[in-house]
Design an enzyme around this catalytic site. Structure first.
Site, PDB file in Angstrom:
ATOM      1  N   HIS A  39       0.839  -1.205   0.000  1.00  0.00           N
ATOM      2  CA  HIS A  39       0.000   0.000   0.000  1.00  0.00           C
ATOM      3  C   HIS A  39       0.873   1.255   0.000  1.00  0.00           C
ATOM      4  O   HIS A  39       0.580   2.230  -0.697  1.00  0.00           O
ATOM      5  CB  HIS A  39      -0.876   0.049   1.263  1.00  0.00           C
ATOM      6  CG  HIS A  39      -1.859  -1.067   1.389  1.00  0.00           C
ATOM      7  ND1 HIS A  39      -1.741  -2.060   2.327  1.00  0.00           N
ATOM      8  CD2 HIS A  39      -2.992  -1.345   0.694  1.00  0.00           C
ATOM      9  CE1 HIS A  39      -2.757  -2.897   2.229  1.00  0.00           C
ATOM     10  NE2 HIS A  39      -3.526  -2.500   1.230  1.00  0.00           N
ATOM     11  N   ASP A 152      -3.705  -7.682  -7.214  1.00  0.00           N
ATOM     12  CA  ASP A 152      -5.121  -7.978  -7.479  1.00  0.00           C
ATOM     13  C   ASP A 152      -5.372  -7.697  -8.960  1.00  0.00           C
ATOM     14  O   ASP A 152      -6.021  -6.713  -9.320  1.00  0.00           O
ATOM     15  CB  ASP A 152      -6.007  -7.117  -6.581  1.00  0.00           C
ATOM     16  CG  ASP A 152      -5.793  -7.451  -5.118  1.00  0.00           C
ATOM     17  OD1 ASP A 152      -6.239  -8.518  -4.687  1.00  0.00           O
ATOM     18  OD2 ASP A 152      -5.137  -6.662  -4.419  1.00  0.00           O
TER      19      ASP A 152
HETATM   20  O1  PAF Z   1      -7.994  -4.006  -2.973  1.00  0.00           O
HETATM   21  C1  PAF Z   1      -8.649  -3.651  -1.971  1.00  0.00           C
HETATM   22  O2  PAF Z   1      -8.111  -3.438  -0.888  1.00  0.00           O
HETATM   23  C2  PAF Z   1     -10.153  -3.471  -2.101  1.00  0.00           C
HETATM   24  O3  PAF Z   1     -10.691  -4.415  -2.959  1.00  0.00           O
HETATM   25  C3  PAF Z   1     -10.549  -2.038  -2.523  1.00  0.00           C
HETATM   26  C4  PAF Z   1     -10.037  -1.718  -3.916  1.00  0.00           C
HETATM   27  C5  PAF Z   1     -10.005  -1.036  -1.535  1.00  0.00           C
HETATM   28  C6  PAF Z   1     -12.073  -1.918  -2.554  1.00  0.00           C
HETATM   29  O4  PAF Z   1     -12.630  -2.152  -1.304  1.00  0.00           O
END
Ligand code: PAF
Length: 297
Positions: A39, A152
């Site tokens: 992140h 993802d």
């Molecule tokens: O990837 C994630 O953490 C979630 O799927 C997101 C994009 C924040 C949507 O809730």
């Protein structure tokens, strides 16, 4: 230095309007919290491109398939804020459920095609939940750019299709998967792994990279995938939900590596679901044969 935490849509909108009046360029980094280096790499990339960066933290109930999974999802808001502060993120938006799904909320966004198969086949409704919340977060923040991790990979395709189809004026920026030193793709779910599972977990990435290399060298796809699946089970995973070769640009199933591809996996380890994916490049032979290589725009 601390990051301002905003929990209401009214305050988010007022702040964004003030930034806009100064002509500032705004980024959003959607998250469900439990922030890790993956992140933080998105936040750094956003800070490099935009004047203001809003990180959203919302554990979206609509994208969970089971109440137990939702309840077990790590919630670490205070630690998340502490991790963001030194980076210089400008806001942590932590809406309550009512700010996202107010009383009477009745809209679901469903992206067909790219949502089907892979995770979509094993988590019914998951991508509807993702598409719905992501659309809301884009509209609420009014950001110019949104940053997503390639880990993802199917989600990235769903989000790209969503903004194209609904003409949402936002650019989607994909950032590479961040890995631990032993290769394990970073994930908020990794904290759930017991020590013995954590030791086995990096084999998933190892097997993916080895298989991607074999495929790039021309190994038959069916055989390579079957061997990889057996190796994942031999490494201690109790179930391989899917292990699939797909086109990089459209997620179409591939039986030969005749264009840029991705090898994608989801597997269960001690009850924790891990996903990962790696690039598979077509061999030089396939690239130089114009009848085999489909050029990607
Ligand atoms: O990837 C994630 O953490 C979630 O799927 C997101 C994009 C924040 C949507 O809730």
């Amino acid at each position: 230095m601390s990051v301002p935490i905003v929990s209401t849509l009214a305050e988010l909108r007022a702040t964004v309007a003030a930034w806009r009046s100064r002509g500032l360029r705004i980024a959003v980094v959607p998250t469900m919290g439990a922030l890790h280096e993956g992140h933080l790499s998105l936040v750094r990339a956003a800070l490099a491109e935009c004047d203001r960066v809003v990180v959203t933290l919302f554990v979206n109930p609509k994208q969970f398939n089971s109440a137990a999974d939702l309840a077990a999802y790590p919630r670490t808001e205070r630690e998340d804020a502490a991790k963001l502060a030194p980076l210089g993120a400008h806001m942590l938006y932590v809406p309550g459920v009512d700010e996202i799904y107010p009383e009477g909320f009745a809209t679901t966004i469903s992206v067909s095609g790219v949502s089907e198969g892979l995770c979509g086949a094993h988590r019914p409704g998951h991508f509807d939940g993702v598409a719905t919340v992501v659309a809301k977060l884009f509209l609420q923040t009014g950001a110019d750019l949104a940053f997503f991790g390639e880990k993802d990979f199917q989600q990235l395709h769903v989000v790209r299709r969503l903004v194209r189809d609904l003409d949402i004026p936002i650019g989607i920026v994909a950032c590479p998967t961040v890995r631990e030193n032993d290769g394990l793709a970073m994930s908020s779910r990794n904290v759930r792994l017991l020590a013995v599972e954590r030791r086995a977990a990096p084999r998933l990435a190892g097997i993916l990279f080895e298989t991607a290399e074999q495929l790039s060298k021309g190994a038959p796809v069916g055989t390579a995938l079957a061997q990889a699946e057996s190796a994942i089970v031999a490494a201690g995973f109790e179930e391989v939900e899917y292990l699939d070769l797909r086109g990089e640009d459209d997620l179409a199933p591939l039986t030969t590596v005749d264009r840029p591809a991705r090898l994608l996996v989801a597997a269960m380890l001690g009850g924790t679901r891990l996903i990962d994916n790696v690039k598979v490049s077509p061999s030089q032979a396939a690239m130089s044969d114009p009848t085999k290589f489909k050029k990607v725009a």
